[in-house]
Motif scaffolding. Structure first.
Motif, short mmCIF file in Angstrom:
data_model
loop_
_atom_site.label_atom_id
_atom_site.label_comp_id
_atom_site.label_asym_id
_atom_site.label_seq_id
_atom_site.Cartn_x
_atom_site.Cartn_y
_atom_site.Cartn_z
N GLU A 172 -0.21 -26.16 16.79
CA GLU A 172 0.08 -24.77 17.14
C GLU A 172 -0.17 -23.83 15.97
O GLU A 172 -0.78 -22.76 16.13
N THR A 173 0.26 -24.22 14.79
CA THR A 173 0.06 -23.40 13.59
C THR A 173 -1.43 -23.23 13.30
O THR A 173 -1.89 -22.12 12.99
N ILE A 174 -2.19 -24.31 13.40
CA ILE A 174 -3.63 -24.25 13.17
C ILE A 174 -4.28 -23.31 14.17
O ILE A 174 -5.09 -22.44 13.79
N LEU A 175 -3.95 -23.45 15.43
CA LEU A 175 -4.58 -22.62 16.46
C LEU A 175 -4.22 -21.14 16.28
O LEU A 175 -5.09 -20.27 16.44
N GLN A 176 -2.99 -20.84 15.93
CA GLN A 176 -2.61 -19.45 15.67
C GLN A 176 -3.44 -18.87 14.52
O GLN A 176 -3.90 -17.73 14.59
N ASP A 177 -3.64 -19.66 13.48
CA ASP A 177 -4.44 -19.22 12.34
C ASP A 177 -5.89 -19.00 12.75
O ASP A 177 -6.51 -18.01 12.34
N VAL A 178 -6.44 -19.91 13.55
CA VAL A 178 -7.83 -19.78 14.00
C VAL A 178 -8.01 -18.51 14.83
O VAL A 178 -8.97 -17.76 14.63
N VAL A 179 -7.08 -18.26 15.75
CA VAL A 179 -7.17 -17.06 16.59
C VAL A 179 -7.12 -15.81 15.71
O VAL A 179 -7.93 -14.89 15.88
N GLU A 180 -6.20 -15.78 14.77
CA GLU A 180 -6.07 -14.62 13.88
C GLU A 180 -7.35 -14.40 13.06
O GLU A 180 -7.85 -13.28 12.96
N ARG A 181 -7.89 -15.47 12.50
CA ARG A 181 -9.12 -15.35 11.70
C ARG A 181 -10.31 -14.92 12.56
O ARG A 181 -11.10 -14.08 12.15
N ARG A 182 -10.43 -15.51 13.74
CA ARG A 182 -11.56 -15.15 14.61
C ARG A 182 -11.45 -13.69 15.05
O ARG A 182 -12.46 -13.00 15.12
N ARG A 183 -10.26 -13.23 15.36
CA ARG A 183 -10.10 -11.82 15.73
C ARG A 183 -10.53 -10.91 14.57
O ARG A 183 -11.21 -9.91 14.78
N ARG A 184 -10.10 -11.27 13.36
CA ARG A 184 -10.41 -10.46 12.19
C ARG A 184 -11.90 -10.49 11.87
O ARG A 184 -12.50 -9.46 11.60
N VAL A 185 -12.51 -11.67 11.92
CA VAL A 185 -13.90 -11.83 11.51
C VAL A 185 -14.88 -11.43 12.61
O VAL A 185 -15.86 -10.73 12.36
N PHE A 186 -14.63 -11.86 13.84
CA PHE A 186 -15.59 -11.69 14.94
C PHE A 186 -15.18 -10.63 15.96
O PHE A 186 -16.00 -10.21 16.76
N GLY A 187 -13.89 -10.26 15.97
CA GLY A 187 -13.41 -9.29 16.95
C GLY A 187 -12.82 -9.98 18.16
O GLY A 187 -13.14 -11.14 18.46
N PRO A 188 -11.96 -9.27 18.88
CA PRO A 188 -11.26 -9.88 20.03
C PRO A 188 -12.16 -10.19 21.22
O PRO A 188 -11.81 -11.04 22.05
N ALA A 189 -13.30 -9.53 21.33
CA ALA A 189 -14.18 -9.75 22.48
C ALA A 189 -15.18 -10.87 22.28
O ALA A 189 -15.86 -11.28 23.23
N HIS A 190 -15.26 -11.40 21.06
CA HIS A 190 -16.22 -12.49 20.79
C HIS A 190 -15.88 -13.71 21.65
O HIS A 190 -14.70 -14.04 21.81
N PRO A 191 -16.89 -14.38 22.20
CA PRO A 191 -16.62 -15.55 23.08
C PRO A 191 -15.79 -16.64 22.41
O PRO A 191 -14.92 -17.23 23.07
N ASP A 192 -16.00 -16.91 21.13
CA ASP A 192 -15.21 -17.94 20.45
C ASP A 192 -13.75 -17.52 20.29
O ASP A 192 -12.85 -18.34 20.37
N THR A 193 -13.53 -16.22 20.05
CA THR A 193 -12.17 -15.72 19.95
C THR A 193 -11.47 -15.85 21.31
O THR A 193 -10.34 -16.32 21.39
N ARG A 194 -12.16 -15.47 22.35
CA ARG A 194 -11.56 -15.52 23.69
C ARG A 194 -11.30 -16.96 24.14
O ARG A 194 -10.34 -17.22 24.86
N ARG A 195 -12.14 -17.89 23.69
CA ARG A 195 -12.00 -19.28 24.08
C ARG A 195 -10.74 -19.91 23.47
O ARG A 195 -10.20 -20.86 24.00
N CYS A 196 -10.29 -19.37 22.35
CA CYS A 196 -9.07 -19.90 21.72
C CYS A 196 -7.88 -19.63 22.58
O CYS A 196 -6.90 -20.25 22.57
#
Length: 109
Positions: free
Chosen positions: A85-109
């Motif tokens: 859970e901690t890892i996934l929360q970190d991944v979502v936060e990083r992907r939102r920051r780096v790629f934006g919330p609409a990026h397919p990889d961010t949304r897939r998380c």
């Protein structure tokens, strides 16, 4: 293929890390979590962080895969599930920051 890439390109090369990531995904599909988790955690993630950086899409994908492996493993302990859970929360936060919330990889998380 992964062993050959390690031998020819080295563990820190992006193509080696990508091949290792594919191997981790295959091991996960085969429910071989005892092999997938240490490969991701002990070999691929340190190499990816060092050579690609913590916010690189491949590094984030490896973290996401490790989280899935920990979550899906029926032998996972409560601590393993909390780590997932901690890892996934970190991944979502990083992907939102780096790629934006609409990026397919961010949304897939």
């Amino acid at each position: 293929v992964y062993a050959r890439r390690v031998a020819t390109l080295g563990i820190s090369h992006e193509r080696t890390i990508l091949t290792g990531s594919n191997l981790v995904a295959s091991l996960n599909d085969l429910k071989l979590w005892g092999e997938a988790i240490p490969l991701a955690r002990d070999q691929l993630l340190p190499a990816a962080r060092r050579s690609l950086g913590p916010d690189h899409n491949v590094t984030l994908g490896l973290y996401h895969g490790l989280s899935n492996n920990l979550r899906l493993n029926p032998k996972s302990t409560r601590d393993d599930l909390l780590e997932a859970e901690t890892i996934l929360q970190d991944v979502v936060e990083r992907r939102r920051r780096v790629f934006g919330p609409a990026h397919p990889d961010t949304r897939r998380c």
